[in-house]
Design a protein around this motif. Sequence first.
Motif: not given
Length: 201
Positions: A159-170
């Motif tokens: 979901l976070l990758f989809y929202k382009e929140l890559y730091v939070y996805a990591g």
Amino acid sequence: MIEDYLFHLTFLQILGTALGVVQVLLARKNNINNYIFGIGSILISMWVLYRSQLYGDILLNLYYFGMSIYGWFYWKLGKQKKTTPISYSSKEEHLKALGIVVVCFTLMAYWLKFHTNSNVPIWDAVVVSFAWAGMWLMAKRKMENWIYLNISNVIAIPLLFYKELYVYAGLTIFLFIVGVSGYIKWQEILKNEKIEQPTTA
């Protein structure tokens, strides 16, 4: 202007992530100070999530904030006015945790779908519901908190990758790994605490 905005948002993600990393590492060690760093991470995250239209996660972080304060006092004093030990959930606590998931998902899914412009209302509600239950169990110092939190993490990562929140996805990938090791670590702590307890004749 757009570049400055993105830089600012990315910087806040990194700062919030750093505080979050310290928080989960301290939680893994069963250190009560994890809540201090967690509160700092929560406040930063709320602003970033607001700008990214993840309204369910904003409410989740408000809940985190309240549970962090409650958890700090509960870990410190407990019901017997002494430090609360790690333990497994009772049947009643299992039912309460599942109840939190069901009620939270129902309310959040309705609110996100019909009263916000979220384009991922159902998945956002699932993430929030399991995380709410996990944080409640964490505040109670229950082993199963790691299980509920990791269910939330597994769903939140794409979901976070989809929202382009890559730091939070990591960060969430990192949280999943810590969740697994945290469960193992708490098992060791619980085992050692039982061994150290004096036996009565």
